[in-house]
Design a protein around this motif. Structure first.
Motif, mmCIF file in Angstrom:
data_model
loop_
_atom_site.group_PDB
_atom_site.id
_atom_site.type_symbol
_atom_site.label_atom_id
_atom_site.label_comp_id
_atom_site.label_asym_id
_atom_site.label_seq_id
_atom_site.Cartn_x
_atom_site.Cartn_y
_atom_site.Cartn_z
ATOM 1 N N THR A 115 -13.402 8.363 -0.847
ATOM 2 C CA THR A 115 -12.038 8.068 -1.484
ATOM 3 C C THR A 115 -10.816 7.777 -0.789
ATOM 4 O O THR A 115 -9.948 6.810 -1.125
ATOM 5 N N PHE A 116 -10.574 8.840 -0.163
ATOM 6 C CA PHE A 116 -9.325 8.666 0.621
ATOM 7 C C PHE A 116 -8.954 7.772 1.604
ATOM 8 O O PHE A 116 -8.042 7.316 1.968
ATOM 9 N N GLU A 117 -10.321 7.368 2.157
ATOM 10 C CA GLU A 117 -10.121 6.391 3.335
ATOM 11 C C GLU A 117 -9.773 5.059 2.682
ATOM 12 O O GLU A 117 -9.131 4.134 3.142
ATOM 13 N N ASN A 118 -10.295 4.755 1.422
ATOM 14 C CA ASN A 118 -9.797 3.472 0.636
ATOM 15 C C ASN A 118 -8.628 3.713 0.097
ATOM 16 O O ASN A 118 -7.680 2.646 0.155
ATOM 17 N N TRP A 119 -8.070 4.754 -0.500
ATOM 18 C CA TRP A 119 -6.684 4.861 -1.080
ATOM 19 C C TRP A 119 -5.799 4.725 0.059
ATOM 20 O O TRP A 119 -4.474 4.237 -0.064
ATOM 21 N N GLU A 120 -6.002 5.171 1.145
ATOM 22 C CA GLU A 120 -5.055 5.201 2.497
ATOM 23 C C GLU A 120 -4.612 3.775 2.887
ATOM 24 O O GLU A 120 -3.587 3.168 3.100
ATOM 25 N N SER A 121 -5.887 2.787 2.853
ATOM 26 C CA SER A 121 -5.514 1.511 3.002
ATOM 27 C C SER A 121 -4.431 0.740 1.931
ATOM 28 O O SER A 121 -3.844 0.120 2.130
ATOM 29 N N GLU A 122 -4.811 1.082 0.662
ATOM 30 C CA GLU A 122 -4.169 0.545 -0.489
ATOM 31 C C GLU A 122 -2.658 0.907 -0.333
ATOM 32 O O GLU A 122 -1.862 0.067 -0.467
ATOM 33 N N PHE A 123 -2.288 2.087 0.090
ATOM 34 C CA PHE A 123 -0.957 2.585 -0.129
ATOM 35 C C PHE A 123 -0.284 2.196 1.076
ATOM 36 O O PHE A 123 0.850 1.508 1.128
ATOM 37 N N LEU A 124 -0.970 1.898 2.203
ATOM 38 C CA LEU A 124 -0.541 1.162 3.382
ATOM 39 C C LEU A 124 -0.008 0.082 3.234
ATOM 40 O O LEU A 124 0.955 -0.611 3.466
ATOM 41 N N GLN A 125 -0.817 -0.836 2.562
ATOM 42 C CA GLN A 125 -0.956 -2.124 2.131
ATOM 43 C C GLN A 125 0.442 -2.518 1.289
ATOM 44 O O GLN A 125 1.311 -3.402 1.537
ATOM 45 N N MET A 126 0.553 -1.810 0.313
ATOM 46 C CA MET A 126 1.531 -1.747 -0.482
ATOM 47 C C MET A 126 2.939 -1.619 0.022
ATOM 48 O O MET A 126 3.878 -2.170 -0.537
ATOM 49 N N GLY A 127 2.973 -0.251 0.643
ATOM 50 C CA GLY A 127 4.112 -0.031 1.110
ATOM 51 C C GLY A 127 4.674 -0.909 2.205
ATOM 52 O O GLY A 127 5.645 -1.462 2.127
ATOM 53 N N ALA A 128 3.748 -1.387 3.109
ATOM 54 C CA ALA A 128 4.381 -2.259 4.119
ATOM 55 C C ALA A 128 4.537 -3.726 3.455
ATOM 56 O O ALA A 128 5.496 -4.320 3.814
ATOM 57 N N TYR A 129 4.230 -4.068 2.069
ATOM 58 C CA TYR A 129 4.309 -5.183 1.619
ATOM 59 C C TYR A 129 5.500 -5.376 1.054
ATOM 60 O O TYR A 129 6.332 -6.350 1.118
ATOM 61 N N VAL A 130 5.910 -3.966 0.371
ATOM 62 C CA VAL A 130 7.065 -3.908 -0.115
ATOM 63 C C VAL A 130 8.302 -3.924 0.728
ATOM 64 O O VAL A 130 9.274 -4.612 0.871
ATOM 65 N N VAL A 131 8.304 -3.617 2.080
ATOM 66 C CA VAL A 131 9.239 -3.453 3.150
ATOM 67 C C VAL A 131 9.140 -4.788 3.784
ATOM 68 O O VAL A 131 10.455 -5.370 3.957
ATOM 69 N N LEU A 132 8.295 -5.463 4.029
ATOM 70 C CA LEU A 132 8.326 -6.680 4.794
ATOM 71 C C LEU A 132 8.777 -7.891 4.080
ATOM 72 O O LEU A 132 9.196 -8.746 4.585
ATOM 73 N N THR A 133 8.635 -7.847 2.459
ATOM 74 C CA THR A 133 9.253 -8.714 1.827
ATOM 75 C C THR A 133 10.620 -8.917 1.629
ATOM 76 O O THR A 133 11.320 -9.720 1.138
ATOM 77 N N TYR A 144 16.990 6.347 -3.848
ATOM 78 C CA TYR A 144 16.450 5.473 -4.980
ATOM 79 C C TYR A 144 16.477 3.888 -4.728
ATOM 80 O O TYR A 144 15.365 3.512 -5.132
ATOM 81 N N GLU A 145 17.252 3.599 -3.852
ATOM 82 C CA GLU A 145 17.436 2.038 -3.640
ATOM 83 C C GLU A 145 16.293 1.832 -2.521
ATOM 84 O O GLU A 145 15.838 0.936 -2.395
ATOM 85 N N ASN A 146 15.457 2.954 -2.092
ATOM 86 C CA ASN A 146 14.192 2.842 -1.097
ATOM 87 C C ASN A 146 13.032 3.590 -1.792
ATOM 88 O O ASN A 146 12.053 3.801 -0.786
ATOM 89 N N SER A 147 13.384 3.961 -3.028
ATOM 90 C CA SER A 147 12.141 4.750 -3.660
ATOM 91 C C SER A 147 10.666 4.262 -3.533
ATOM 92 O O SER A 147 9.748 4.872 -3.505
#
Length: 235
Positions: free
Chosen positions: A75-93, A140-143
């Motif tokens: 479970t957590f090895e998959n959640w880990e990758s999903e949250f990394l992807q979304m966090g990185a995507y939010v920042v990179l964009t 908040y602006e980085n939440s």
């Protein structure tokens, strides 16, 4: 039942239906998540018990499997990758662009997302952290990015903890000593599990960023309007 009571029930049902309609994307995604998690648990139990029999151990019931390292690690090895992807995507964009992609901000102009909230005229509907200002506003602006990276960190650690349990069980079955969570972080097994998920997540992001330059899906906010030229960037 009086007419007033009937009207009240109808009005309540209408409001509930409207709420479901307005939140249907989130609700459907969560429903699919629950169904897939249940399917993963059921099939995972079968895999785990097959491995137990191969090592001459007793099979375990479903409730016990749900607390096992095997289930939690998967479970957590998959959640880990999903949250990394979304966090990185939010920042990179925030900083990076892809000309022609609906997933990128326009290259040659500022957007509403770039606006400094300190320069906005606030009112009662403005989010409280914006009205409060100071350090609260900085958070908040980085939440959104903070939210995903915190979930990534927690999932990363739970992957290590539960993975150490599963790895130690496998080691014990072959007559080798177990490992702690910290020791498991130093194994190739841990990084193999992490990297095989991370690479697929970033491939998926790259695919939608690149494909949305040339391909369209009418009606989807993830796509540019069908008739929009390929070179136009953003919504």
């Amino acid at each position: 039942m009086t007419k007033a009571e009937t009207a009240h029930k109808a009005d309540a049902a209408g409001r509930a239906g409207q709420w479901v309609y307005e939140h249907s994307l989130f609700l459907v995604c969560m429903a699919i998540f629950v169904l897939c998690l249940a399917g993963m648990a059921i099939s995972g139990l079968q895999v785990y018990n097959e491995e137990q029999l191969q090592h001459g151990a007793a099979v375990v019931p479903f409730a016990e499997y749900l607390t096992s390292g095997h289930f939690f690690e998967a479970t957590f090895e998959n959640w880990e990758s999903e949250f990394l992807q979304m966090g990185a995507y939010v920042v990179l964009t925030v900083f990076l662009f892809q000309k022609g992609s609906s997933e990128s901000k326009p290259i040659d102009k500022r957007t509403e997302q770039d606006q400094d909230p300190r320069e906005v005229k606030v009112n009662a509907a403005t989010p409280w952290p914006v009205r409060k200002g100071g350090f609260v506003l900085v958070l908040y602006e980085n939440s959104l990015a903070i939210f995903f990276f915190v979930l990534f960190a927690l999932s990363f650690w739970f992957h290590a903890v539960s993975g150490a349990v599963a790895y130690s069980e496998e080691q014990a079955a072959h007559g080798f000593p177990g490992v702690s969570a910290i020791e498991f972080l130093g194994t190739s097994q841990f990084w193999f599990e992490s990297m095989q998920n991370w690479q697929s997540e970033f491939l998926a992001v790259a695919a939608i960023v690149g494909a949305s330059v040339y391909l369209r899906q009418r009606g989807s906010p993830e796509s540019k309007p069908v008739a929009t030229p390929h070179h136009e960037t953003g919504a």
